[in-house]
Scaffold this motif. Structure first.
Motif, short mmCIF file in Angstrom:
data_model
loop_
_atom_site.label_atom_id
_atom_site.label_comp_id
_atom_site.label_asym_id
_atom_site.label_seq_id
_atom_site.Cartn_x
_atom_site.Cartn_y
_atom_site.Cartn_z
N HIS A 1 0.83 -1.21 0.00
CA HIS A 1 0.00 0.00 0.00
C HIS A 1 0.87 1.26 0.00
N LYS A 2 1.89 1.26 0.85
CA LYS A 2 2.81 2.42 0.88
C LYS A 2 3.52 2.58 -0.46
N ALA A 3 3.71 1.47 -1.16
CA ALA A 3 4.42 1.52 -2.45
C ALA A 3 3.48 1.86 -3.60
N GLY A 4 2.23 2.12 -3.30
CA GLY A 4 1.28 2.52 -4.35
C GLY A 4 0.76 1.35 -5.19
N ILE A 5 0.83 0.15 -4.63
CA ILE A 5 0.33 -1.04 -5.35
C ILE A 5 -1.03 -1.40 -4.75
N ASN A 6 -2.02 -1.68 -5.61
CA ASN A 6 -3.35 -1.93 -5.03
C ASN A 6 -3.87 -3.37 -5.14
N VAL A 7 -3.07 -4.26 -5.71
CA VAL A 7 -3.49 -5.67 -5.76
C VAL A 7 -2.34 -6.56 -5.29
N PHE A 8 -2.68 -7.54 -4.50
CA PHE A 8 -1.69 -8.44 -3.89
C PHE A 8 -2.24 -9.86 -3.95
N ALA A 9 -1.44 -10.78 -4.50
CA ALA A 9 -1.88 -12.19 -4.56
C ALA A 9 -1.03 -13.05 -3.64
N THR A 10 -1.69 -13.92 -2.91
CA THR A 10 -0.99 -14.79 -1.97
C THR A 10 -1.57 -16.20 -2.08
N GLY A 11 -1.19 -17.08 -1.14
CA GLY A 11 -1.78 -18.42 -1.11
C GLY A 11 -3.01 -18.39 -0.22
N GLY A 12 -2.74 -18.45 1.08
CA GLY A 12 -3.85 -18.39 2.03
C GLY A 12 -3.59 -17.32 3.06
N ILE A 13 -4.66 -16.76 3.60
CA ILE A 13 -4.49 -15.77 4.67
C ILE A 13 -4.47 -16.49 6.02
N GLY A 14 -3.89 -15.83 7.01
CA GLY A 14 -3.99 -16.31 8.37
C GLY A 14 -5.40 -16.00 8.89
N GLY A 15 -5.76 -16.61 10.02
CA GLY A 15 -7.10 -16.36 10.55
C GLY A 15 -7.18 -16.70 12.03
N VAL A 16 -8.35 -17.11 12.43
CA VAL A 16 -8.57 -17.50 13.83
C VAL A 16 -8.15 -18.96 13.98
N HIS A 17 -7.22 -19.23 14.88
CA HIS A 17 -6.78 -20.62 15.07
C HIS A 17 -7.82 -21.42 15.84
N ARG A 18 -7.85 -22.71 15.55
CA ARG A 18 -8.65 -23.61 16.38
C ARG A 18 -8.06 -23.51 17.78
N GLY A 19 -8.84 -23.67 18.78
CA GLY A 19 -8.30 -23.57 20.13
C GLY A 19 -8.11 -22.13 20.56
N VAL A 20 -8.70 -21.20 19.82
CA VAL A 20 -8.57 -19.77 20.14
C VAL A 20 -9.06 -19.48 21.56
N LYS A 21 -9.99 -20.29 22.00
CA LYS A 21 -10.58 -20.15 23.33
C LYS A 21 -9.50 -20.20 24.40
N TYR A 22 -8.45 -20.99 24.15
CA TYR A 22 -7.36 -21.11 25.12
C TYR A 22 -6.17 -20.25 24.72
N SER A 23 -5.88 -20.17 23.43
CA SER A 23 -4.62 -19.54 22.99
C SER A 23 -4.78 -18.07 22.63
#
Ligand code: PSU
Ligand code: MN
Length: 299
Positions: free
Chosen positions: A112-134
């Motif tokens: 974004h700082k570099a003025g680029i507006n599209v980014f392709a990746t594999g998978g995003i991070g998210g809420v882990h299983r066990g979030v209740k504890y971790s």
């Protein structure tokens, strides 16, 4: 923040040629060497083939790089000292001259700082299983709420709690656009049983939605989820017990924090005898193709 652009990215930006940002954690921590190096080169070649200039983001020796040459890609792929840099570590990495691979959250910020507006990746991070504890929730979700660029992904892995991930994206005000689907894709698998996203059927619509978000003063990202190609899919049922075992092993070895995702990915790759690695490469290249189309529609 001083950004060091590759010559190719600089020229593209000066001449209005579309640029697609790529992350480097998928290379340094998401795949083994030398597959990761082959993949990185293939990712760049795919960008060129589809008419966009690749801008792989990394931090090398405390400098922010947007666009890497082949030797930098190889160093990222083979040198195991590269740290995993999320958004919160950017300043730290610059101040302490780190070598580091950027995650989705850090890549979003730098692109974004570099003025680029599209980014392709594999998978995003998210809420882990066990979030209740971790309480383990990826910074990627927060970055998606804060940084107005388009992120193209294959959804997120079932190593995560996908229903909670999709709920939290809603809470954070992130629009999720399913490419030709209304089901959140589960990375290796096309389906997850989780709905609650919007389906779009072409890249012009995605570009329009992004532009409306921007002109509407919305500062959130636009998350595009693109299911893995059918021929490379690993059905969810084949993965469940492998993931369960990987989590149990992580807990036995006290693996947590930012070590958890790379550990789980490696366990899955070993237990699927490389099938997950092939799937990972295929879906990431598929996202690059879609990202390239979107970038061209926007330019
Ligand atoms: N998920 C994958 N492959 C990856 C990652 C996530 O399927 O390589 C990487 C991405 O760089 C993502 C990061 O931004 O892991 C998320 O790590 P954490 O869960 O520690 O936030
Ligand atoms: Mn985490």
């Amino acid at each position: 923040m001083k950004i060091n652009y590759s010559k190719e990215v600089k020229e593209a930006q000066n001449n209005g040629v579309p640029v697609l940002a790529l992350e480097s954690t998928i290379i340094a921590h998401g795949m083994p060497y030398p597959d990761n190096y082959e993949f990185a080169k293939n990712a760049e070649a795919t960008c060129h083939k589809y008419g966009v200039v690749p801008a792989t983001v990394a931090i090398i020796n405390g400098s922010v790089l947007v666009g890497l040459d082949e030797s930098q890609l190889e160093s990222l792929a083979s040198d195991t000292s590269y740290k995993k840099i999320s958004k919160r570590e950017i300043g730290l990495a610059l101040a302490q001259n780190w070598n580091g691979a950027t995650t989705v959250s850090a890549t979003m910020h730098i692109a974004h700082k570099a003025g680029i507006n599209v980014f392709a990746t594999g998978g995003i991070g998210g809420v882990h299983r066990g979030v209740k504890y971790s309480f383990d929730v990826s910074q990627d979700l927060v970055a998606l709420a804060q940084i107005p660029i388009i992120v193209v992904s294959a959804g997120a892995k079932t190593i995560l709690d996908l229903p909670k991930t999709v709920e939290l994206l809603e809470t954070l005000g992130v629009v999720v656009l399913g490419y030709e689907t209304n089901e959140f894709p589960a990375f290796y698998s096309r389906s997850s049983g989780v709905y609650g996203i919007h389906s779009v059927n072409n890249t012009i619509d995605i570009a329009n939605i992004y532009n409306k978000n921007k002109s509407g003063g919305l500062t959130c990202g636009t998350l595009v989820v693109n299911p893995i190609p059918k021929s490379k899919e690993i059905p969810i049922i084949q993965l469940s017990s492998i993931i369960q075992t990987a989590y149990e092993k992580a807990s036995r070895y006290d693996i947590e924090g930012n070590k958890l995702t790379p550990f789980l990915l490696n366990e899955i790759s070993e237990r699927t005898i490389g099938k997950s690695l092939e799937a990972n490469k295929a879906l990431a290249l598929n996202n690059i193709k879609l990202g390239a189309k979107i970038a061209k529609n926007l330019s």
